[in-house]
Scaffold this active site. Structure first.
Site, short mmCIF file in Angstrom:
data_model
loop_
_atom_site.label_atom_id
_atom_site.label_comp_id
_atom_site.label_asym_id
_atom_site.label_seq_id
_atom_site.Cartn_x
_atom_site.Cartn_y
_atom_site.Cartn_z
N HIS A 92 -0.43 -3.96 9.56
CA HIS A 92 1.00 -3.96 9.29
C HIS A 92 1.74 -3.51 10.54
O HIS A 92 1.22 -2.72 11.33
CB HIS A 92 1.35 -3.01 8.13
CG HIS A 92 1.22 -3.62 6.77
ND1 HIS A 92 2.02 -4.64 6.33
CD2 HIS A 92 0.38 -3.33 5.74
CE1 HIS A 92 1.68 -4.97 5.09
NE2 HIS A 92 0.69 -4.19 4.71
N ASP B 34 7.02 -2.50 8.54
CA ASP B 34 6.49 -2.76 7.20
C ASP B 34 6.22 -1.44 6.47
O ASP B 34 6.48 -1.32 5.27
CB ASP B 34 5.18 -3.55 7.28
CG ASP B 34 5.33 -4.84 8.05
OD1 ASP B 34 6.44 -5.40 8.04
OD2 ASP B 34 4.34 -5.29 8.65
N HIS C 5 0.84 -1.20 0.00
CA HIS C 5 0.00 0.00 0.00
C HIS C 5 0.87 1.25 0.00
O HIS C 5 0.72 2.16 -0.82
CB HIS C 5 -0.90 0.03 1.24
CG HIS C 5 -1.99 -0.99 1.27
ND1 HIS C 5 -1.73 -2.33 1.39
CD2 HIS C 5 -3.34 -0.85 1.21
CE1 HIS C 5 -2.88 -2.99 1.40
NE2 HIS C 5 -3.87 -2.12 1.29
#
Length: 297
Positions: free
Chosen positions: A252, A256, A212
């Site tokens: 996450h 990350d 993302h």
């Protein structure tokens, strides 16, 4: 003895430094150093050049030359602290985190990982856990943002004929797949999933690293390259908001997200290098991922 003969043996001559031919080089016979009047280099930089260590080349006496640090003065240290304060801050950070790392109590094997982002978003996690509808709405909005990233990246190639962002995304997601499969982190205990979150359908996903965030960075960097600054700022703000949501839902870990930012920057740079290599080796050889217009320009 004449007045001229009594003067120190210092010779002056005009030299060129590549930008200005009016500088004067002074050869001082007393300290055997060469200095250019108007040169802003510190003595440590000048000494490095004189010793032949500049640009990684050993010369001017080689290992027998005086080491660079032996020529440093207090003035040099003050100059570095004033004009190169960012590396100085990182040097202080190095010392600080060395102390933290070597005295830190390790997390036991059977305990949950410690994540500072989870601590900071603890209240958001409680709100989303008590309000499933709100969690679903935010997940749907985040999925829309992911589709916006994907649309923009593909658009730049198929419509605008610029393949860099697309190549960067391909590099990034391939590397993410390799790393994500190589080290499969445990799902956080308070994870809040949603059927409308991307990837849609409550399917499994790699935690390391955040696609993302990396995809949003790739799109934002391309926008800045094309001087679409307002759109880039919108994407950056949405990226921050999605990062907060991902921490709040425990989708996450903080690492990350941080690596996702770095991955976006890294693979955008690698895609740029690939384009340069492609221009050199495939100019006029037929079809290429890079458009003909970009090849010509």
């Amino acid at each position: 003895m004449s007045v001229a003969a009594a003067k120190p043996a210092v010779s002056r001559r005009h030299v060129s430094n590549g930008n200005n031919t009016n500088n004067v080089a002074i050869d001082d016979d007393h300290n055997h150093q060469r200095r250019i009047v108007g040169d802003k280099n510190t003595r440590m930089e000048i000494a490095a050049k004189n010793n032949g260590y500049a640009n990684g080349v050993i010369g001017g006496g080689g290992w027998r030359s005086k080491a660079s640090f032996m020529t440093w003065t207090t003035r040099d240290v003050v100059y570095v602290a004033r004009h190169h304060w960012i590396p100085c801050m990182f040097a202080a950070g190095l010392l600080f985190f060395m102390g933290v790392e070597y005295t830190l109590q390790m997390i036991p094997a059977r305990s949950e990982p410690f994540d500072l982002g989870f601590v900071a978003t603890r209240s958001l996690n409680r709100v989303l856990a008590s309000s499933p509808d709100l969690n679903t709405v935010l997940a749907a909005l985040n999925t829309v943002f992911v589709l916006m990233q994907t649309t923009y990246i593909v658009w730049t190639w198929l419509v605008e004929g610029r393949a860099r962002a697309t190549i960067s995304a391909l590099f990034m997601f391939t590397c993410r797949g390799i790393l994500g499969y190589s080290t499969q982190l445990p799902l956080p205990q308070d994870f809040l999933g949603s059927g409308v979150d991307f990837p849609v359908g409550n399917v499994s996903f790699f935690l390391f690293f955040s696609g993302h965030v990396a995809g949003s960075m790739i799109a934002s960097l391309d926008m800045r390259r094309m001087q679409r600054f307002k759109l880039a700022r919108v994407f950056d703000i949405l990226n921050v908001l999605q990062s907060i949501r991902l921490l709040g839902t425990r989708g996450h870990y903080t690492i990350d997200l941080a690596v996702g930012v770095g991955a976006g920057i890294l693979f955008d740079s690698l895609a740029g290098k690939y384009e340069e290599m492609s221009r050199r080796h495939h100019l006029g050889t037929g079809f290429s991922l890079i458009s003909k217009d970009s090849l010509v320009n």
